[in-house]
Design a protein around this motif. Structure first.
Motif, PDB file in Angstrom:
ATOM      1  N   SER A 108       0.824  -1.212   0.000  1.00  0.00           N
ATOM      2  CA  SER A 108       0.000   0.000   0.000  1.00  0.00           C
ATOM      3  C   SER A 108       0.856   1.258   0.000  1.00  0.00           C
ATOM      4  N   GLY A 109       2.162   1.085  -0.169  1.00  0.00           N
ATOM      5  CA  GLY A 109       3.050   2.240  -0.260  1.00  0.00           C
ATOM      6  C   GLY A 109       3.686   2.673   1.046  1.00  0.00           C
ATOM      7  N   TRP A 110       3.482   1.919   2.129  1.00  0.00           N
ATOM      8  CA  TRP A 110       4.103   2.269   3.397  1.00  0.00           C
ATOM      9  C   TRP A 110       5.584   1.887   3.394  1.00  0.00           C
ATOM     10  N   ASP A 111       6.360   2.654   4.147  1.00  0.00           N
ATOM     11  CA  ASP A 111       7.761   2.330   4.416  1.00  0.00           C
ATOM     12  C   ASP A 111       7.775   1.489   5.696  1.00  0.00           C
ATOM     13  N   VAL A 112       8.142   0.216   5.590  1.00  0.00           N
ATOM     14  CA  VAL A 112       7.989  -0.738   6.691  1.00  0.00           C
ATOM     15  C   VAL A 112       9.346  -1.287   7.120  1.00  0.00           C
ATOM     16  N   GLU A 113       9.535  -1.403   8.423  1.00  0.00           N
ATOM     17  CA  GLU A 113      10.687  -2.099   9.001  1.00  0.00           C
ATOM     18  C   GLU A 113      10.183  -2.962  10.145  1.00  0.00           C
ATOM     19  N   LEU A 114      10.778  -4.148  10.316  1.00  0.00           N
ATOM     20  CA  LEU A 114      10.420  -5.038  11.414  1.00  0.00           C
ATOM     21  C   LEU A 114      11.622  -5.281  12.311  1.00  0.00           C
ATOM     22  N   VAL A 115      11.353  -5.424  13.614  1.00  0.00           N
ATOM     23  CA  VAL A 115      12.365  -5.895  14.551  1.00  0.00           C
ATOM     24  C   VAL A 115      11.804  -7.126  15.257  1.00  0.00           C
ATOM     25  N   GLU A 116      12.679  -8.055  15.576  1.00  0.00           N
ATOM     26  CA  GLU A 116      12.286  -9.320  16.176  1.00  0.00           C
ATOM     27  C   GLU A 116      13.295  -9.680  17.259  1.00  0.00           C
ATOM     28  N   ARG A 117      12.809  -9.903  18.495  1.00  0.00           N
ATOM     29  CA  ARG A 117      13.715 -10.153  19.605  1.00  0.00           C
ATOM     30  C   ARG A 117      14.438 -11.491  19.502  1.00  0.00           C
ATOM     31  N   ALA A 118      13.848 -12.462  18.792  1.00  0.00           N
ATOM     32  CA  ALA A 118      14.543 -13.734  18.595  1.00  0.00           C
ATOM     33  C   ALA A 118      15.784 -13.504  17.739  1.00  0.00           C
ATOM     34  N   ALA A 119      16.790 -14.326  17.966  1.00  0.00           N
ATOM     35  CA  ALA A 119      18.053 -14.154  17.255  1.00  0.00           C
ATOM     36  C   ALA A 119      17.951 -14.512  15.783  1.00  0.00           C
ATOM     37  N   ARG A 120      16.971 -15.306  15.423  1.00  0.00           N
ATOM     38  CA  ARG A 120      16.788 -15.729  14.036  1.00  0.00           C
ATOM     39  C   ARG A 120      15.319 -16.059  13.812  1.00  0.00           C
ATOM     40  N   PHE A 121      14.985 -16.321  12.562  1.00  0.00           N
ATOM     41  CA  PHE A 121      13.619 -16.725  12.257  1.00  0.00           C
ATOM     42  C   PHE A 121      13.283 -18.000  13.018  1.00  0.00           C
ATOM     43  N   ARG A 122      12.102 -18.031  13.631  1.00  0.00           N
ATOM     44  CA  ARG A 122      11.694 -19.172  14.445  1.00  0.00           C
ATOM     45  C   ARG A 122      10.845 -20.125  13.606  1.00  0.00           C
ATOM     46  N   ASP A 123      11.459 -21.250  13.218  1.00  0.00           N
ATOM     47  CA  ASP A 123      10.724 -22.228  12.441  1.00  0.00           C
ATOM     48  C   ASP A 123      10.140 -23.283  13.373  1.00  0.00           C
ATOM     49  N   GLY A 124       9.602 -24.347  12.795  1.00  0.00           N
ATOM     50  CA  GLY A 124       9.067 -25.429  13.621  1.00  0.00           C
ATOM     51  C   GLY A 124       7.775 -25.025  14.303  1.00  0.00           C
ATOM     52  N   GLY A 125       7.706 -25.273  15.601  1.00  0.00           N
ATOM     53  CA  GLY A 125       6.481 -25.022  16.345  1.00  0.00           C
ATOM     54  C   GLY A 125       5.547 -26.208  16.260  1.00  0.00           C
ATOM     55  N   TYR A 126       4.315 -25.991  16.658  1.00  0.00           N
ATOM     56  CA  TYR A 126       3.357 -27.085  16.665  1.00  0.00           C
ATOM     57  C   TYR A 126       2.542 -27.094  15.369  1.00  0.00           C
ATOM     58  N   LEU A 127       1.893 -28.212  15.120  1.00  0.00           N
ATOM     59  CA  LEU A 127       1.069 -28.356  13.931  1.00  0.00           C
ATOM     60  C   LEU A 127      -0.262 -27.648  14.159  1.00  0.00           C
ATOM     61  N   ILE A 128      -0.689 -26.869  13.185  1.00  0.00           N
ATOM     62  CA  ILE A 128      -1.934 -26.128  13.305  1.00  0.00           C
ATOM     63  C   ILE A 128      -2.891 -26.554  12.196  1.00  0.00           C
ATOM     64  N   ASP A 129      -4.173 -26.464  12.476  1.00  0.00           N
ATOM     65  CA  ASP A 129      -5.210 -26.611  11.459  1.00  0.00           C
ATOM     66  C   ASP A 129      -5.574 -25.209  11.005  1.00  0.00           C
ATOM     67  N   PHE A 130      -5.207 -24.877   9.785  1.00  0.00           N
ATOM     68  CA  PHE A 130      -5.328 -23.512   9.275  1.00  0.00           C
ATOM     69  C   PHE A 130      -6.484 -23.448   8.292  1.00  0.00           C
ATOM     70  N   TYR A 131      -7.444 -22.571   8.564  1.00  0.00           N
ATOM     71  CA  TYR A 131      -8.661 -22.510   7.753  1.00  0.00           C
ATOM     72  C   TYR A 131      -9.373 -21.201   8.021  1.00  0.00           C
ATOM     73  N   GLY A 132     -10.557 -21.042   7.462  1.00  0.00           N
ATOM     74  CA  GLY A 132     -11.372 -19.865   7.727  1.00  0.00           C
ATOM     75  C   GLY A 132     -10.792 -18.608   7.111  1.00  0.00           C
ATOM     76  N   PRO A 133     -11.066 -17.453   7.702  1.00  0.00           N
ATOM     77  CA  PRO A 133     -10.624 -16.178   7.139  1.00  0.00           C
ATOM     78  C   PRO A 133      -9.115 -16.083   6.958  1.00  0.00           C
ATOM     79  N   GLY A 134      -8.337 -16.681   7.887  1.00  0.00           N
ATOM     80  CA  GLY A 134      -6.889 -16.658   7.727  1.00  0.00           C
ATOM     81  C   GLY A 134      -6.457 -17.327   6.437  1.00  0.00           C
ATOM     82  N   LEU A 135      -7.084 -18.447   6.119  1.00  0.00           N
ATOM     83  CA  LEU A 135      -6.755 -19.139   4.874  1.00  0.00           C
ATOM     84  C   LEU A 135      -7.177 -18.302   3.671  1.00  0.00           C
ATOM     85  N   GLU A 136      -8.311 -17.612   3.790  1.00  0.00           N
ATOM     86  CA  GLU A 136      -8.713 -16.762   2.673  1.00  0.00           C
ATOM     87  C   GLU A 136      -7.738 -15.603   2.483  1.00  0.00           C
ATOM     88  N   VAL A 137      -7.257 -15.028   3.585  1.00  0.00           N
ATOM     89  CA  VAL A 137      -6.240 -13.973   3.478  1.00  0.00           C
ATOM     90  C   VAL A 137      -5.000 -14.519   2.783  1.00  0.00           C
TER      91      VAL A 137
END
Length: 395
Positions: free
Chosen positions: A22-51
């Motif tokens: 949308s034309g915004w100037d965006v920057e992100l900061v993340e307290r974790a030292a790196r991207f956090r992969d893994g985690g638990y298995l999720i059932d992903f559906y509904g509006p989130g899936l449509e997004v």
């Protein structure tokens, strides 16, 4: 317009994706030292899936998905006490690791991300926000977004202490990944869990002989243990079935275990001036309600929609974002509180009732009714159909 997003999880990354387009100037900061992969298995559906589908991510998510045929509960001797099979055509549902969902969003985010960094101080002005980061650098932005989880640093600095907003749901949860060919084969394509009063230990089989574990325990004290691995072995070590094998792979490094309280976050306001919260920082629905990732992506889409072209109407846009999302969050949190007693049942009687209900799933049509009751987002997030965003659309 310039924004700093604190938190590079699903909510923060989804917001960044939409705002930068949308034309915004965006920057992100993340307290974790790196991207956090893994985690638990999720059932992903509904509006989130449509997004996600609107973002062009569905194909990638399906490629990363797992076929989960259902769930099996076992007693302390490892005997199957109940099961629920997943209908092959049940809704629009993708089962995948939470980290794989975040990675899919990240793959299309162009904004820079500074890992190992968080927000140290916030100075609000009428025309902007001065943000001091933990590395000593400063940012001048139009909007600061706290998408940094249930233990949000931004919320602490701007809205108040965590204790004011946390509703502890009386459980601790731990998740870690492991690799073991024999255990993977024994679990198969189902979620399987051993349940005894107040405790549940389960696992999903993943690709390449890996497994994702989940340990849930009733605990009146919200304080987290200093040594998560020791706590897991102490509270679950005497259980039978496959639990000893799972615990044998428990990493000693706390950084490799996700261990936390099960909480909800309840706030009167999600924004103050030019600071706004997103995702679990203000909308945590808890493990018990489920579909938190879908909620996070839907909320990010709504916030981005309101900010698009907001200009000097920033306060109006932030208020509208909250008006659109709050009913959904409150309904979902209420449902999560109602099912607390069935996630790790406190008594053998409750375990028996749960197993009896699941055994009814063998009757024609009952399994679908039970699955609908276990997946509230199909109704509370999306109205009558699971893949519509119309209930969150502008009126």
């Amino acid at each position: 317009m310039k924004t700093l997003i604190c938190g590079a999880g699903i909510a923060g990354l989804t917001l960044a994706w939409h705002l930068e387009r949308s034309g915004w100037d965006v920057e992100l900061v993340e307290r974790a030292a790196r991207f956090r992969d893994g985690g638990y298995l999720i059932d992903f559906y509904g509006p989130g899936l449509e997004v996600a589908e609107r973002m062009g991510l569905r194909g990638r998510l399906e490629a990363q998905s797992y076929t989960i045929e259902g769930l099996t509960y076992r007693d302390e001797r490892g005997r199957a006490s109940s099961r629920l099979d997943m209908p092959g055509d049940f809704a629009q549902l993708i089962s995948l690791l939470r980290g794989d969902l975040a990675a899919a969003v990240l793959s299309d985010v162009r904004a820079p991300i500074r890992y190992g960094t968080s927000v140290a101080a916030v100075e609000e002005r009428a025309d902007g926000v001065t943000v001091t980061l933990t590395d000593g650098s400063r940012r001048e932005v139009d909007l600061l977004v706290g998408a940094d989880g249930a233990h949000s640093r931004v919320r602490d600095l701007v809205f108040g202490r965590e204790e004011e907003f946390v509703r502890y749901l009386g459980h601790h949860i731990a998740v870690f990944l492991l690799t073991d060919k024999a255990l993977n084969a024994a679990i198969g394509r189902r979620y399987q869990a051993l349940t005894v009063p107040g405790r549940s230990a389960g696992a999903y089989a993943l690709r390449d002989d890996a497994l994702a574990t989940m340990f849930l325990r009733r605990e009146p004290d919200p304080a987290l243990p200093v040594d998560p691995a020791e706590s897991l072995r102490r509270h679950f070590g005497e259980l039978g079935w496959l639990v000893p094998g799972l615990l044998a792979h428990c990493p000693d490094d706390p950084a490799e275990i996700f261990y936390d309280q099960v909480v909800q976050i309840e706030m009167d306001r999600w924004s103050r001036g030019r600071v706004v919260l997103l995702g679990d920082a203000c909308q945590a629905v808890s493990l018990f309600a489920g579909h938190g990732s879908s909620v996070a992506m839907a909320a990010a889409w709504v916030l981005a929609d309101e900010l698009r072209g907001a200009g000097d109407r920033l306060s109006t846009a932030l208020a509208a974002y909250e008006d659109r999302m709050r009913p959904t969050i409150e309904r979902t949190q209420a449902l999560g509180r109602r099912v607390v007693d069935w996630m790790a049942p406190s008594t053998r009687w409750r375990i028996g009732v749960r197993d009896g209900l699941l055994r009814l799933a063998t009757l024609p049509g009952i399994s679908r009714l039970l699955l609908n009751s276990l997946t509230p987002g199909t109704h509370s997030l999306a109205g009558r159909r699971p893949t519509e965003l119309r209930d969150l659309a502008k009126h």
